[in-house]
Every structure is written in structure tokens, then in C-alpha cells.
Design a protein around this motif. Structure first.
Motif, PDB file in Angstrom:
ATOM      1  N   UNK A   1     -31.724  -6.597  -5.659  1.00 51.76           N
ATOM      2  CA  UNK A   1     -31.476  -6.855  -4.239  1.00 51.76           C
ATOM      3  C   UNK A   1     -30.520  -8.040  -4.059  1.00 51.76           C
ATOM      4  N   UNK A   2     -30.694  -9.072  -4.860  1.00 53.17           N
ATOM      5  CA  UNK A   2     -29.877 -10.277  -4.729  1.00 53.17           C
ATOM      6  C   UNK A   2     -28.417 -10.040  -5.083  1.00 53.17           C
ATOM      7  N   UNK A   3     -28.162  -9.161  -6.056  1.00 49.30           N
ATOM      8  CA  UNK A   3     -26.776  -8.954  -6.500  1.00 49.30           C
ATOM      9  C   UNK A   3     -26.140  -7.692  -5.932  1.00 49.30           C
ATOM     10  N   UNK A   4     -26.939  -6.908  -5.197  1.00 50.58           N
ATOM     11  CA  UNK A   4     -26.373  -5.752  -4.506  1.00 50.58           C
ATOM     12  C   UNK A   4     -26.163  -4.512  -5.347  1.00 50.58           C
ATOM     13  N   UNK A   5     -27.043  -4.267  -6.328  1.00 53.18           N
ATOM     14  CA  UNK A   5     -26.990  -3.010  -7.070  1.00 53.18           C
ATOM     15  C   UNK A   5     -28.371  -2.371  -7.030  1.00 53.18           C
ATOM     16  N   UNK A   6     -28.438  -1.109  -7.416  1.00 49.51           N
ATOM     17  CA  UNK A   6     -29.722  -0.422  -7.406  1.00 49.51           C
ATOM     18  C   UNK A   6     -30.557  -0.845  -8.614  1.00 49.51           C
ATOM     19  N   UNK A   7     -31.866  -0.703  -8.485  1.00 47.07           N
ATOM     20  CA  UNK A   7     -32.745  -0.998  -9.610  1.00 47.07           C
ATOM     21  C   UNK A   7     -32.445  -0.076 -10.787  1.00 47.07           C
ATOM     22  N   UNK A   8     -32.065   1.166 -10.495  1.00 41.66           N
ATOM     23  CA  UNK A   8     -31.730   2.117 -11.561  1.00 41.66           C
ATOM     24  C   UNK A   8     -30.518   1.633 -12.356  1.00 41.66           C
ATOM     25  N   UNK A   9     -29.489   1.161 -11.659  1.00 47.57           N
ATOM     26  CA  UNK A   9     -28.302   0.654 -12.355  1.00 47.57           C
ATOM     27  C   UNK A   9     -28.609  -0.632 -13.111  1.00 47.57           C
ATOM     28  N   UNK A  10     -29.463  -1.480 -12.553  1.00 47.49           N
ATOM     29  CA  UNK A  10     -29.864  -2.691 -13.259  1.00 47.49           C
ATOM     30  C   UNK A  10     -30.628  -2.331 -14.531  1.00 47.49           C
ATOM     31  N   UNK A  11     -31.474  -1.322 -14.449  1.00 47.60           N
ATOM     32  CA  UNK A  11     -32.229  -0.875 -15.617  1.00 47.60           C
ATOM     33  C   UNK A  11     -31.289  -0.383 -16.718  1.00 47.60           C
ATOM     34  N   UNK A  12     -30.285   0.387 -16.341  1.00 43.59           N
ATOM     35  CA  UNK A  12     -29.296   0.869 -17.315  1.00 43.59           C
ATOM     36  C   UNK A  12     -28.560  -0.305 -17.965  1.00 43.59           C
TER      37      UNK A  12
ATOM     38  N   UNK B   1     -28.524  -1.689 -21.980  1.00 44.40           N
ATOM     39  CA  UNK B   1     -27.239  -1.553 -22.666  1.00 44.40           C
ATOM     40  C   UNK B   1     -26.693  -0.140 -22.619  1.00 44.40           C
ATOM     41  N   UNK B   2     -27.087   0.629 -21.618  1.00 46.56           N
ATOM     42  CA  UNK B   2     -26.670   2.026 -21.513  1.00 46.56           C
ATOM     43  C   UNK B   2     -25.478   2.219 -20.583  1.00 46.56           C
ATOM     44  N   UNK B   3     -24.701   1.173 -20.365  1.00 48.06           N
ATOM     45  CA  UNK B   3     -23.508   1.270 -19.528  1.00 48.06           C
ATOM     46  C   UNK B   3     -22.276   1.040 -20.397  1.00 48.06           C
ATOM     47  N   UNK B   4     -21.152   1.583 -19.961  1.00 46.68           N
ATOM     48  CA  UNK B   4     -19.916   1.417 -20.724  1.00 46.68           C
ATOM     49  C   UNK B   4     -19.169   0.160 -20.308  1.00 46.68           C
ATOM     50  N   UNK B   5     -19.540  -0.392 -19.170  1.00 42.07           N
ATOM     51  CA  UNK B   5     -18.867  -1.600 -18.696  1.00 42.07           C
ATOM     52  C   UNK B   5     -19.644  -2.233 -17.567  1.00 42.07           C
ATOM     53  N   UNK B   6     -19.258  -3.445 -17.257  1.00 46.58           N
ATOM     54  CA  UNK B   6     -19.862  -4.166 -16.139  1.00 46.58           C
ATOM     55  C   UNK B   6     -18.744  -4.915 -15.422  1.00 46.58           C
ATOM     56  N   UNK B   7     -18.752  -4.866 -14.116  1.00 49.58           N
ATOM     57  CA  UNK B   7     -17.727  -5.560 -13.336  1.00 49.58           C
ATOM     58  C   UNK B   7     -17.947  -7.063 -13.439  1.00 49.58           C
ATOM     59  N   UNK B   8     -16.851  -7.801 -13.470  1.00 51.90           N
ATOM     60  CA  UNK B   8     -16.959  -9.248 -13.511  1.00 51.90           C
ATOM     61  C   UNK B   8     -17.695  -9.773 -12.283  1.00 51.90           C
ATOM     62  N   UNK B   9     -17.503  -9.140 -11.140  1.00 48.51           N
ATOM     63  CA  UNK B   9     -18.195  -9.573  -9.922  1.00 48.51           C
ATOM     64  C   UNK B   9     -19.710  -9.425 -10.079  1.00 48.51           C
ATOM     65  N   UNK B  10     -20.147  -8.355 -10.741  1.00 46.12           N
ATOM     66  CA  UNK B  10     -21.577  -8.152 -10.988  1.00 46.12           C
ATOM     67  C   UNK B  10     -22.096  -9.179 -11.975  1.00 46.12           C
ATOM     68  N   UNK B  11     -21.347  -9.408 -13.040  1.00 47.42           N
ATOM     69  CA  UNK B  11     -21.733 -10.404 -14.038  1.00 47.42           C
ATOM     70  C   UNK B  11     -21.806 -11.792 -13.404  1.00 47.42           C
ATOM     71  N   UNK B  12     -20.844 -12.102 -12.560  1.00 49.93           N
ATOM     72  CA  UNK B  12     -20.838 -13.393 -11.862  1.00 49.93           C
ATOM     73  C   UNK B  12     -22.072 -13.534 -10.974  1.00 49.93           C
ATOM     74  N   UNK B  13     -22.408 -12.478 -10.240  1.00 50.63           N
ATOM     75  CA  UNK B  13     -23.571 -12.520  -9.352  1.00 50.63           C
ATOM     76  C   UNK B  13     -24.868 -12.696 -10.141  1.00 50.63           C
ATOM     77  N   UNK B  14     -24.966 -12.007 -11.277  1.00 52.36           N
ATOM     78  CA  UNK B  14     -26.155 -12.148 -12.135  1.00 52.36           C
ATOM     79  C   UNK B  14     -26.269 -13.581 -12.633  1.00 52.36           C
TER      80      UNK B  14
END
Length: 76
Positions: free
Chosen positions: A23-34, A38-51
Motif C-alpha cells: 500500500x505504501x509503495x503503490x503496488x499490489x500484494x501479488x506483485x510484491x510477493x513475486x 525473485x520471480x520478476x525479470x526486473x524492477x523499476x528504479x522508482x519502485x526500488x526507491x519507494x521500497x
């Protein structure tokens, strides 16, 4: 994959739930779980920054490169 995602470890250290972080970083719990698994091919810098901002940490606290990890795990 030689990049290890330790997001769950940092979340536990900071006592932050998946629901609260998502909720704080603006993504779904499902995407956070992935991402945590480590089941994603990439992560946006904006998402990494928010985390990192929310967990008060550095990217290196979450993402770790371990050479030779792929050979130990096989071809996934």
C-alpha cells in the motif's frame, strides 16, 4: 539466478507487513510477493526507491549478487 532478493528479511527487520508495504509503495500484494520471491525479470528504479525509502534501507540491503549461484541452483 545470481541476484538474491532479501526483501522479506528487511521487511521482518523493520516489522513491516506485505500489505502495509504494498500500500505504501503503490503496488499490489501479488506483485510484491513475486518480487520478494525473485520471480520478476526486473524492477523499476522508482519502485526500488519507494521500497528503500519506506524501509529506511539501501538497495544493497535488498538485492545481493552472489557469483556462482546459478550453477549451484541449476538451470531455472
Amino acid at each position: 539466478m545470481p541476484v538474491i532478493v532479501n526483501l522479506d528479511v528487511m521487511m521482518a527487520k523493520r516489522k513491516v507487513s506485505s500489505k502495509a508495504l504494498a500500500a505504501a509503495i503503490g503496488i499490489t500484494e501479488a506483485n510484491l510477493s513475486l518480487l520478494k520471491r525473485g520471480k520478476v525479470k526486473g524492477v523499476r528504479f522508482a519502485t526500488l526507491e519507494a521500497i528503500c525509502q519506506h524501509l529506511r534501507c539501501q538497495p544493497g540491503d535488498i538485492l545481493i549478487y552472489e557469483e556462482g549461484q546459478q550453477e549451484a541452483m541449476g538451470d531455472e
